[in-house]
Design a protein around this motif. Structure first.
Motif, mmCIF file in Angstrom:
data_model
loop_
_atom_site.group_PDB
_atom_site.id
_atom_site.type_symbol
_atom_site.label_atom_id
_atom_site.label_comp_id
_atom_site.label_asym_id
_atom_site.label_seq_id
_atom_site.Cartn_x
_atom_site.Cartn_y
_atom_site.Cartn_z
ATOM 1 N N THR A 90 26.501 73.576 43.541
ATOM 2 C CA THR A 90 25.252 72.965 43.996
ATOM 3 C C THR A 90 24.133 74.000 44.081
ATOM 4 O OG1 THR A 90 26.078 71.009 45.142
ATOM 5 C CG2 THR A 90 24.154 72.064 46.103
ATOM 6 N N MET A 91 24.427 75.172 44.648
ATOM 7 C CA MET A 91 23.388 76.200 44.750
ATOM 8 C C MET A 91 22.880 76.631 43.382
ATOM 9 S SD MET A 91 24.477 78.661 47.956
ATOM 10 C CE MET A 91 26.203 78.903 47.541
ATOM 11 N N ILE A 92 23.757 76.650 42.389
ATOM 12 C CA ILE A 92 23.374 77.166 41.074
ATOM 13 C C ILE A 92 22.796 76.080 40.183
ATOM 14 C CG2 ILE A 92 25.446 76.900 39.635
ATOM 15 C CD1 ILE A 92 23.531 80.194 40.250
ATOM 16 N N THR A 93 22.868 74.800 40.615
ATOM 17 C CA THR A 93 22.285 73.705 39.830
ATOM 18 C C THR A 93 21.178 72.947 40.546
ATOM 19 O OG1 THR A 93 23.942 72.131 40.626
ATOM 20 C CG2 THR A 93 24.419 73.290 38.533
ATOM 21 N N GLY A 94 21.092 73.095 41.873
ATOM 22 C CA GLY A 94 20.090 72.342 42.625
ATOM 23 C C GLY A 94 20.413 70.870 42.748
ATOM 24 N N LEU A 95 21.678 70.494 42.516
ATOM 25 C CA LEU A 95 22.109 69.104 42.577
ATOM 26 C C LEU A 95 23.232 68.941 43.600
ATOM 27 C CD1 LEU A 95 22.339 68.315 38.750
ATOM 28 C CD2 LEU A 95 20.632 67.391 40.331
ATOM 29 N N TYR A 96 23.230 67.810 44.299
ATOM 30 C CA TYR A 96 24.322 67.529 45.228
ATOM 31 C C TYR A 96 25.638 67.348 44.460
ATOM 32 C CZ TYR A 96 20.710 66.766 48.731
ATOM 33 O OH TYR A 96 19.649 66.947 49.581
ATOM 34 N N PRO A 97 26.784 67.636 45.102
ATOM 35 C CA PRO A 97 28.067 67.504 44.414
ATOM 36 C C PRO A 97 28.293 66.150 43.753
ATOM 37 C CG PRO A 97 28.371 68.707 46.446
ATOM 38 C CD PRO A 97 26.931 68.239 46.446
ATOM 39 N N SER A 98 27.847 65.093 44.397
ATOM 40 C CA SER A 98 28.025 63.762 43.809
ATOM 41 C C SER A 98 27.225 63.598 42.524
ATOM 42 C CB SER A 98 27.600 62.685 44.809
ATOM 43 O OG SER A 98 26.237 62.854 45.173
ATOM 44 N N HIS A 99 26.210 64.433 42.329
ATOM 45 C CA HIS A 99 25.368 64.353 41.129
ATOM 46 C C HIS A 99 25.818 65.302 40.032
ATOM 47 C CE1 HIS A 99 21.856 62.692 43.790
ATOM 48 N NE2 HIS A 99 22.820 61.816 43.581
ATOM 49 N N THR A 100 26.609 66.319 40.385
ATOM 50 C CA THR A 100 27.157 67.217 39.355
ATOM 51 C C THR A 100 28.557 66.784 38.907
ATOM 52 O OG1 THR A 100 28.257 68.711 40.929
ATOM 53 C CG2 THR A 100 25.938 69.192 40.368
ATOM 54 N N TRP A 129 33.209 68.862 32.034
ATOM 55 C CA TRP A 129 33.577 68.280 33.318
ATOM 56 C C TRP A 129 32.390 68.181 34.273
ATOM 57 C CZ3 TRP A 129 38.067 66.195 35.282
ATOM 58 C CH2 TRP A 129 39.222 66.331 34.509
ATOM 59 N N LEU A 130 31.395 69.033 34.090
ATOM 60 C CA LEU A 130 30.361 69.202 35.111
ATOM 61 C C LEU A 130 28.969 68.910 34.574
ATOM 62 C CD1 LEU A 130 31.687 72.548 36.610
ATOM 63 C CD2 LEU A 130 32.124 70.223 37.458
ATOM 64 N N GLY A 131 28.168 68.254 35.407
ATOM 65 C CA GLY A 131 26.779 67.995 35.062
ATOM 66 C C GLY A 131 25.864 69.062 35.613
ATOM 67 N N GLY A 132 24.591 68.946 35.279
ATOM 68 C CA GLY A 132 23.598 69.877 35.798
ATOM 69 C C GLY A 132 23.316 71.031 34.860
ATOM 70 N N MET A 133 22.244 71.731 35.157
ATOM 71 C CA MET A 133 21.790 72.885 34.381
ATOM 72 C C MET A 133 21.856 74.124 35.268
ATOM 73 S SD MET A 133 20.543 74.244 31.601
ATOM 74 C CE MET A 133 20.085 72.810 30.635
ATOM 75 N N PRO A 134 22.932 74.903 35.201
ATOM 76 C CA PRO A 134 23.017 76.105 36.026
ATOM 77 C C PRO A 134 21.851 77.061 35.772
ATOM 78 C CG PRO A 134 25.142 75.599 35.042
ATOM 79 C CD PRO A 134 24.140 74.694 34.393
ATOM 80 N N LEU A 135 21.518 77.842 36.778
ATOM 81 C CA LEU A 135 20.386 78.765 36.654
ATOM 82 C C LEU A 135 20.571 79.750 35.511
ATOM 83 C CD1 LEU A 135 19.516 79.465 40.386
ATOM 84 C CD2 LEU A 135 17.887 78.730 38.632
ATOM 85 N N TRP A 136 21.816 80.208 35.274
ATOM 86 C CA TRP A 136 22.007 81.142 34.161
ATOM 87 C C TRP A 136 21.748 80.465 32.816
ATOM 88 C CZ3 TRP A 136 26.245 80.881 37.753
ATOM 89 C CH2 TRP A 136 27.179 79.878 37.468
ATOM 90 N N ASP A 157 30.701 76.462 30.129
ATOM 91 C CA ASP A 157 29.551 76.178 29.268
ATOM 92 C C ASP A 157 28.781 74.945 29.743
ATOM 93 O OD1 ASP A 157 31.525 74.372 28.625
ATOM 94 O OD2 ASP A 157 31.247 74.505 26.457
ATOM 95 N N ALA A 158 28.947 74.588 31.022
ATOM 96 C CA ALA A 158 28.115 73.526 31.592
ATOM 97 C C ALA A 158 26.648 73.903 31.440
ATOM 98 C CB ALA A 158 28.456 73.330 33.069
ATOM 99 N N GLY A 159 25.844 72.958 31.041
ATOM 100 C CA GLY A 159 24.442 73.256 30.759
ATOM 101 C C GLY A 159 24.228 73.742 29.344
ATOM 102 N N GLY A 160 25.326 73.984 28.628
ATOM 103 C CA GLY A 160 25.235 74.325 27.216
ATOM 104 C C GLY A 160 25.256 75.801 26.900
ATOM 105 N N ILE A 161 24.999 76.669 27.897
ATOM 106 C CA ILE A 161 24.916 78.102 27.631
ATOM 107 C C ILE A 161 25.549 78.876 28.783
ATOM 108 C CG2 ILE A 161 23.400 80.057 27.113
ATOM 109 C CD1 ILE A 161 21.279 78.160 26.198
#
Length: 421
Positions: A90-100, A129-136, A157-161
């Motif tokens: 959550t901290m690295i995507t800005g999304l609540y767990p239910s949204h990732t 498995w995971l949604g969201g765009m991690p900061l990295w 590779d969540a977020g593609g990179i």
């Protein structure tokens, strides 16, 4: 770490590591864009399980100094459930767990007919498995190199990179070895040098679980992490790089629980042909396989519950926890939740009893709240703010690094406005 996580590392300690298990992974042919070369540096440090009051309670002088020289918060409110995997992600995507989709340290996905576990390398490294765009990922997309030392899902590779520099999780490195890895990253030629670094310490959480939040072992773990952070800051500052910002956070707190009088999982739920039950001890999630039985099962559980826990239909769970059926984008939470009142826990027969736990509602159990302190050219000096939700860390880091947020997030800019110059 958690039960599944501990079991994983017990297996590894028996089998032994090969050199490749501890090797750094570098994504080739990447370099900072000319614009990225002018950006600040952010070193985001997490100490797992470092409760909001530990720094003062156990005189973590380096963390207190970091706060004194910059900013700090009364507490950080973790997302629900207040456990490691979901909150780091959550901290690295800005999304609540239910949204990732990272709704627990381990969970069943009905669509995949498969189990995810934070400690399962084949699953945690699979970004599908995971949604969201991690900061990295966001940084790499915009031409700014990143590096991670064991942040949850940083080998994914969540977020593609993935980050340019990262490791599969292990606990073989000493604190000095970890610090030297960060220093070596920052000594790289400018075009290869990461401007966003994430760094993780497991020791406080591990000792809190095993010995409790008042134990000498926990106090020693706090001092261990504090000493390492002090050394890291000192050594990085000796490099005399421009515009380096340090952010210290944690994912959740810890509370001493009742291990003498634990709660039994209701007998009704023992039928595996009818239910999938995930027990995190501070939260019991139930999936009813036959939807037509849902209301009957709920009424039965509600009727026979004790005063030590509550029974909820997930669709009616407290709205501010963002863990309702309507929040569950990946359909992984389950339809019924059994929530013990702290310090009670659900415990299976013959399960290991450890005195420290987390996972409770942070609005009702303040011991779940986490820590925040930060210092550097981007931050105000001597500023202390109230508590804030951990989804707000994402837009704060993005603003420091000048990154454009490209996907919707749950985090708000209100915290960044309070702490950044």
């Amino acid at each position: 770490m958690k039960r599944l996580f501990l079991g994983f590392f017990i297996v590894l300690s028996v089998l032994g590591f090969s050199q490749s298990d501890t090797a750094q992974i570098v994504v080739a042919d990447r370099k900072n864009t000319p614009q990225a070369l002018t950006k600040p540096y952010v070193i985001l440090i997490s100490a797992d399980g470092f409760r909001h009051d530990y720094a003062k309670k156990y005189n973590a002088k380096n963390i207190l100094k970091l706060a004194e020289n910059g900013v700090s918060a009364k507490a950080v409110i973790p997302s629900y459930p207040s456990i490691t995997g979901p909150n780091h992600y959550t901290m690295i995507t800005g999304l609540y767990p239910s949204h990732t989709g990272f709704v627990d340290n381990y969970f069943y996905d009905k669509k995949r007919n498969d189990l995810f576990g934070m400690s399962m390398q084949s699953k945690i490294s699979d970004g599908s498995w995971l949604g969201g765009m991690p900061l990295w990922s966001l940084a790499e997309q915009q031409g700014l190199l990143s590096a991670s030392l064991f942040w949850v899902a940083s080998n994914s590779d969540a977020g593609g990179i993935r980050p340019t520099y990262y490791y599969d999780y292990h606990e073989k490195f000493t604190a000095d070895e970890k610090i030297n890895i960060v220093l070596n990253w920052l000594k790289l030629p400018e075009e290869k040098r990461p401007h966003f670094i994430t760094f993780y310490f497991p020791e406080v959480d591990k000792n809190g679980h095993l010995y409790g939040s008042e134990s000498l072992e926990l106090q020693n773990a706090v001092q261990f992490v504090d000493d390492a952070i002090g050394k890291l800051i000192e050594k990085v500052n000796e490099l005399q790089l421009p515009n380096v910002n340090f952010i210290f956070v944690s994912d959740h707190g810890m509370i001493d629980v009742d291990i003498e009088s634990t709660l039994e999982i209701p007998a009704l739920l023992q039928d595996k042909t009818r239910f999938i039950v995930n027990n995190a001890q501070t939260l019991l999630r139930i999936s009813v396989k036959n939807e037509s039985e849902l209301n009957q099962v709920y009424r039965n559980l509600k009727k026979n519950k004790t005063r030590d826990y509550e029974v909820y239909l997930t669709e009616k769970f407290p709205k501010r926890l963002h863990y309702r059926t309507t929040d569950d984008r990946f359909n992984r939470i389950g339809q019924i939740l059994l929530v013990p009142h702290a310090p009670k826990i659900f415990l299976e027969p013959n399960a290991r009893k450890t005195p420290g736990k987390h996972g409770y509602n942070p609005f009702k159990v303040p011991e779940m709240k986490a820590s925040f302190a930060a210092s550097g050219p981007a931050f105000k000096k001597g500023k202390r703010i109230g508590q804030f939700r951990n989804v707000n860390i994402y837009p704060m880091v993005a603003e420091i690094l000048g990154l454009k947020i490209t996907e919707p997030i749950d985090g708000k800019n209100c915290t960044a406005k309070k702490v950044l110059k």
